[in-house]
Design a protein around this motif. Structure first.
Motif, PDB file in Angstrom:
ATOM      1  N   GLN A  68       4.303  -0.236   1.854  1.00 49.02           N
ATOM      2  CA  GLN A  68       5.097   0.560   0.920  1.00 49.02           C
ATOM      3  C   GLN A  68       4.654   2.023   0.934  1.00 49.02           C
ATOM      4  O   GLN A  68       4.589   2.666  -0.109  1.00 49.02           O
ATOM      5  CB  GLN A  68       4.955  -0.017  -0.498  1.00 49.02           C
ATOM      6  N   PHE A  69       4.334   2.533   2.119  1.00 45.28           N
ATOM      7  CA  PHE A  69       3.930   3.924   2.219  1.00 45.28           C
ATOM      8  C   PHE A  69       5.085   4.827   1.801  1.00 45.28           C
ATOM      9  O   PHE A  69       6.244   4.606   2.192  1.00 45.28           O
ATOM     10  CB  PHE A  69       3.506   4.267   3.648  1.00 45.28           C
ATOM     11  N   ARG A  70       4.769   5.852   1.030  1.00 47.21           N
ATOM     12  CA  ARG A  70       5.754   6.840   0.619  1.00 47.21           C
ATOM     13  C   ARG A  70       5.539   8.120   1.408  1.00 47.21           C
ATOM     14  O   ARG A  70       4.403   8.590   1.565  1.00 47.21           O
ATOM     15  CB  ARG A  70       5.640   7.145  -0.882  1.00 47.21           C
ATOM     16  N   CYS A 103       7.022   4.871   6.592  1.00 51.10           N
ATOM     17  CA  CYS A 103       6.990   5.322   5.204  1.00 51.10           C
ATOM     18  C   CYS A 103       8.417   5.550   4.734  1.00 51.10           C
ATOM     19  O   CYS A 103       9.327   5.776   5.533  1.00 51.10           O
ATOM     20  CB  CYS A 103       6.143   6.593   5.041  1.00 51.10           C
ATOM     21  N   TYR A 104       8.590   5.488   3.417  1.00 48.08           N
ATOM     22  CA  TYR A 104       9.912   5.600   2.810  1.00 48.08           C
ATOM     23  C   TYR A 104      10.072   6.987   2.203  1.00 48.08           C
ATOM     24  O   TYR A 104       9.211   7.452   1.457  1.00 48.08           O
ATOM     25  CB  TYR A 104      10.094   4.529   1.730  1.00 48.08           C
ATOM     26  N   THR A 105      11.191   7.620   2.518  1.00 53.50           N
ATOM     27  CA  THR A 105      11.484   8.946   1.977  1.00 53.50           C
ATOM     28  C   THR A 105      12.081   8.811   0.587  1.00 53.50           C
ATOM     29  O   THR A 105      12.279   7.707   0.071  1.00 53.50           O
ATOM     30  CB  THR A 105      12.450   9.696   2.900  1.00 53.50           C
ATOM     31  N   ALA A 106      12.386   9.953  -0.022  1.00 53.46           N
ATOM     32  CA  ALA A 106      12.959   9.950  -1.362  1.00 53.46           C
ATOM     33  C   ALA A 106      14.311   9.241  -1.390  1.00 53.46           C
ATOM     34  O   ALA A 106      14.703   8.658  -2.406  1.00 53.46           O
ATOM     35  CB  ALA A 106      13.092  11.381  -1.875  1.00 53.46           C
ATOM     36  N   LEU A 156       0.846  -1.189   0.000  1.00 49.95           N
ATOM     37  CA  LEU A 156       0.000   0.000   0.000  1.00 49.95           C
ATOM     38  C   LEU A 156       0.879   1.236   0.000  1.00 49.95           C
ATOM     39  O   LEU A 156       1.747   1.398   0.858  1.00 49.95           O
ATOM     40  CB  LEU A 156      -0.905   0.004   1.228  1.00 49.95           C
ATOM     41  N   ALA A 157       0.659   2.122  -0.960  1.00 48.86           N
ATOM     42  CA  ALA A 157       1.395   3.385  -1.007  1.00 48.86           C
ATOM     43  C   ALA A 157       0.679   4.463  -0.208  1.00 48.86           C
ATOM     44  O   ALA A 157       1.305   5.419   0.243  1.00 48.86           O
ATOM     45  CB  ALA A 157       1.585   3.836  -2.452  1.00 48.86           C
ATOM     46  N   ASP A 166       5.005  10.059  12.757  1.00 51.25           N
ATOM     47  CA  ASP A 166       5.974  11.147  12.899  1.00 51.25           C
ATOM     48  C   ASP A 166       6.117  11.959  11.628  1.00 51.25           C
ATOM     49  O   ASP A 166       6.864  12.936  11.602  1.00 51.25           O
ATOM     50  CB  ASP A 166       7.356  10.590  13.275  1.00 51.25           C
ATOM     51  N   PHE A 167       5.417  11.573  10.576  1.00 48.68           N
ATOM     52  CA  PHE A 167       5.588  12.217   9.276  1.00 48.68           C
ATOM     53  C   PHE A 167       4.760  13.502   9.216  1.00 48.68           C
ATOM     54  O   PHE A 167       3.555  13.486   9.386  1.00 48.68           O
ATOM     55  CB  PHE A 167       5.164  11.259   8.160  1.00 48.68           C
TER      56      PHE A 167
END
Length: 929
Positions: A635-637, A670-673, A613-614, A682-683
């Motif tokens: 797979q959260f961005r 979540c994954y950063t760039a 899931l993004a 925390d995002f």
């Protein structure tokens, strides 16, 4: 402009402030020198560089980081780096004085430090501490005052000591070491023999059950069971004793010394018994006894069974678990039958890792009081269980034959045990299930476990005689013989009472053509279904929908690990009663907003572990306020579209904490760039972070679009005549445009040019030919159309009179030829007097206005001034296909003004010119400037 400037400046300051707030909101910011990291989904903090932080400032900074909202840590491990060479660290109560330490529930101190405890009550500032551990240290403390040192959290219920050594031989646990630990429930020792001369504990616990676990070597002087000394000065509690020692030989001889405890459970693991006394349990009211991996042989097992039979209260013993090793396969019927007579209320007997065989002739296991018999890992084979071996177990309801070598269901044995309600044949990998394996037996069976067993044929009507079956486990079945359709839809015929079905790891659900989708139709009462890891995700043709279509009573559905590409494959109907759904380890990357709320209105728990899931729209759960999510390894961005979901998780965080499910949300990252990770809760991003790129893109696209429009407009303006000419020529050539023929004149235009100039003559000839071909114009060209031998002056005048337009192709040779000048004068008089129009001037050469001022050219000068921008076409140096030539063609085709001026302005100028011409007459046209 001033107010606009102020407004823009205010917006800029607001964006900067919001960005600053977002950047400062970084929870769990621990002192860098402490080398801290979060573990166990963010609930446990491990600081491995504490040799740098065991100071008042360092411990206060660490405590301040454990904010209950942004960083709700309740478990802390304080240790030193292994390369720190055993630094000496003194632990005092002042180190934990920061108010955030008061929330701590579990504290672990250990690894590569030598801790010194010189003062008492070092844990007094930790009132909520429940668990305390000391690990891998060379401890320096007076352990005789253990309860004085580690005092006094009122709720401290568990203490663990692991691999500790003492600096001085005199520091020992001993009498009065635990007096003030009133709530202590469990004390565990692992590999710390040096701390004990005797197993002597004096406690003051009011806990209803106290558990003592010893793992590792027993002290050499305490190898006798009688050396154990436990004293409780408070109210009487039950004692559970576990001894696990892989090397020491324990002498189970005379009774241990216990006071203030009711000895209720004894568990001896991996401790070899060297001697068993006659009555080591005579003073104890034991309820549960477990002795495994103790080296019991043909001599010691009867001794142990006789010792167990002599407990203080034989009526209290409920559970017995044993492991023994006979050189010959067999079963000690006499010893166990005698034990059963001595313990009339023995309910559960477990035998494990023992080579037993019940195959002796005319022998019966006479233990009618047993409710549960478990024979696990005993290498039991088919011939080891004769049909009548358990005939006298008349009350037996639960039988477990787990992980043996059975190749078939012991049908003859089970036929005589009609009262059985629970049967477990799991992990008999060679067991060959057949459709008839359970026919005619076990009418009272309620629970059947066949995990990791094999089948050789379709189990058609296999459970038809188990009409009371409520729980069935068929997970991880092994197909021992290849069959096209390993099952039929009548597997569950007559199983209308079945409530729990486990088919996890079974790949036969792939065969949709076999079950046809109505496999579960007989299960009208099914409440829990596990079809995890069945690999049926590729069936998107309605098979899954049909498979689950009639399970209206379902409350729990486990469907993880099936590579489902869409969640709709599972939620294809409305499940009114479903409250737990596990769809982890699947392939769907999105969840439709209304899907869960409409199909599962009663859902309370949704597990989405390791699903790609993004993003998730929070509106998906708006109608389910009591729903709890379990997330992790998705797979959260870390992008702007994730912000609404992050805000929603922060709102849910306080509720999850109260329910002790905080780790469910902490697992969501979540994954950063740069592919680094952060927790979704925390995002945060500011407005400028989210929309700056979009704004820049819109501005760039707008500017680019305007540039493209500008370029296209310039090109259209530059080549508009050529474009219009091309379109008109195409329409005429294909019959789309039909021009109405004019009968007032013979020619559309008459070309007058210097016939002595070959270049002009050639250009005019080519132009005339092109216009006649493309636009179907009727043109007069003297060299081609004038009769041979005719008077050129008369012929020119006649052609001008018969033409709609007169085209004067001007060149320097034209100005020097009087015949051409006369033709120009005549065309001006004829056209203007009859039609109030002027001739068309085509500038084949660049002629300045001064060149037209000579007396001979006064007519042309007058025409030049009157036709400015209207009927003057500059064709100097251009070809017959140029933009100017195309403009001339359009002018001759319809006579329209192609100068670009507005229609109103052209009408006004035409009216002014006509009035002036009527007043002045023809002479004004030919007069001097």
């Amino acid at each position: 402009m001033n107010w606009l400037t102020c407004l823009l400046f205010s917006c800029f300051l607001l964006l900067v402030a919001s960005g600053a707030d977002a950047n400062n909101a970084v929870p769990c910011s621990f002192p860098e020198k402490c080398s801290c990291e979060l573990r166990n989904a963010g609930t446990k903090l491990w600081c491995k560089g504490m040799q740098n932080c065991f100071s008042q400032a360092g411990m206060d900074a660490l405590g301040a980081s454990m904010n209950p909202v942004s960083c709700p840590v309740k478990m802390v491990t304080l240790s030193c780096n292994r390369e720190s060479v055993w630094p000496i660290v003194e632990i005092t109560s002042e180190l934990f004085r920061h108010e955030q330490w008061r929330r701590l529930e579990e504290l672990y101190i250990g690894t590569s430090c030598k801790f010194v405890f010189r003062e008492k009550r070092v844990l007094s500032n930790l009132p909520n501490l429940k668990s305390f551990s000391l690990r891998n240290n060379d401890l320096s403390a007076n352990l005789g005052e253990f309860s004085e040192i580690f005092c006094c959290p009122k709720g401290l219920s568990e203490i663990l000591i692991d691999s500790l050594g003492a600096e001085q031989m005199g520091t020992r646990f001993g009498q009065r070491s635990f007096l003030k630990l009133n709530a202590l429930k469990k004390f565990t020792v692992i590999r710390s023999p040096k701390l004990f001369d005797r197993l002597e504990f004096v406690l003051n616990t009011s806990s209803p059950a106290f558990s003592f676990h010893w793992h590792g070597k027993l002290p050499h002087s305490n190898k006798e069971f009688s050396s154990l000394l436990f004293t409780n000065l408070a109210s009487r509690s039950s004692l559970e004793l576990l001894i696990s020692d892989g090397a020491t030989q324990l002498e189970l001889d005379s009774p241990a010394q216990l006071s203030g405890f009711d000895f209720t459970r004894l568990d001896i693991q991996n401790t070899r018994l060297s001697r068993i006394g006659d009555a080591p349990f005579r003073n104890f009211t034991l309820k549960d006894i477990s002795i495994t991996a103790a080296g019991l042989n043909e001599i010691m097992l009867p001794q142990l069974l006789r010792a167990i039979a002599k407990v203080k209260n034989p009526l209290a013993v409920r559970t017995l678990a044993l492991e023994f090793n006979y050189k010959k396969r067999g079963f000690p019927y006499d010893e166990f039958n005698a034990l059963c007579k001595a313990l009339p209320l023995l309910r559960r007997l477990s035998l494990s890792h023992s080579s037993v065989s019940f195959g002796q002739s005319e022998q019966y296991f006479d233990c009618p009081q047993l409710f549960l018999l478990s024979i696990t890992n005993c290498n039991l084979q088919d011939e080891d269980i004769p049909p009548r071996a358990f005939d006298k177990l008349t009350r037996l309801e639960n039988i477990r034959l787990i992980n043996n070598q059975l190749s078939r269901v012991p049908k003859d044995l089970l036929r005589n045990l009609s009262q059985i309600t629970y049967l477990d044949l799991s992990h008999n990998r060679q067991l060959k299930l057949k459709a008839s394996s359970f026919r005619g037996i076990l009418p009272s069976l309620q629970t059947l476990r066949l995990t990791q067993t094999g089948y050789t044929e379709p189990l058609t009507d296999a459970f038809v005689d188990q009409s009371n079956l409520t729980e069935l486990h068929l997970n991880k079945l092994v197909e021992l013989r290849s069959t096209r359709c390993p099952f039929r839809k009548t597997w569950f015929k007559n199983c209308s009472k079945l409530k729990t079905l486990n088919l996890a790891g079974d790949h036969f659900l792939n065969y949709g053509e076999c079950h046809g989708g109505d496999f579960f139709d007989p299960l009208t009462s099914l409440e829990s279904l596990s079809i995890s890891s069945c690999d049926f995700g590729h069936q998107s043709d309605g098979t899954i929908k049909a498979l689950l279509s009639k399970l209206s009573t379902l409350k729990t559905l486990m469907a993880s690990g099936n590579q489902l590409a869409r969640l709709e494959f599972i939620l294809n109907r409305k499940f009114e009663n479903l409250n737990l759904l596990d769809v982890s380890w699947n392939s769907f990357s999105s969840i439709p907003v209304d899907l869960i709320a409409t199909t599962t209105p009663a859902l309370r728990n949704l597990e989405l572990m390791e699903v790609p899931l993004a993003n998730i729209d929070p509106k998906t759960f708006d109608k389910l306020p009591k729903l709890r999510l379990r997330l992790g390894r998705n797979q959260f961005r870390c992008a702007c579209n994730l912000l609404p979901f992050a805000d929603w998780l922060r709102e849910q965080w306080s509720v999850y904490q109260l329910e002790s499910k905080g780790d469910w949300l902490l697992n969501a990252i979540c994954y950063t760039a740069s592919n680094s990770t952060k927790r979704v809760i925390d995002f945060r991003l500011s407005w400028w972070d989210c929309y700056s790129r979009r704004l820049i893109f819109i501005l760039s696209a707008s500017i680019g679009g305007l540039l493209i429009v500008f370029v296209l407009t310039a090109l259209l303006l530059r080549y508009r005549w050529k474009l219009r000419y091309t379109i008109l020529a195409f329409g005429i050539r294909n019959g789309i445009v039909n021009r109405k023929q004019q009968n007032d004149w013979t020619y559309d235009a008459c070309f007058i040019y210097d016939e002595t100039d070959s270049s002009v003559s050639e250009w005019v000839g080519d132009l005339v030919l092109k216009l006649e071909t493309d636009l179907r114009l009727r043109l007069y060209e003297a060299e081609r159309d004038a009769p041979v031998g005719s008077n050129m002056l008369d012929e020119a005048a006649s052609a001008i009179d018969k033409s709609r337009h007169a085209v004067l192709v001007l060149s320097r040779g034209f100005l020097e030829n009087r015949l051409n000048l006369y033709s120009a004068q005549w065309s001006s008089e004829s056209l203007f007097m009859r039609r109030r129009s002027l001739a068309v001037l085509v500038m084949r050469e660049k002629l300045s206005e001064s060149e037209l001022r000579f007396p001979e050219c006064k007519v042309l000068h007058r025409l030049y001034r009157m036709c400015k921008r209207d009927r003057i076409v500059d064709c100097s140096g251009c070809g017959v296909g140029s933009n100017s030539a195309n403009r001339l063609g359009l002018l001759l085709y319809d006579g329209a003004d192609v100068s670009g001026r507005s229609q109103e302005r052209r009408a006004q100028e035409s009216e002014t010119e006509s009035d002036g011409a009527e007043a002045a007459g023809t002479k004004s046209l030919l007069s001097d400037d």
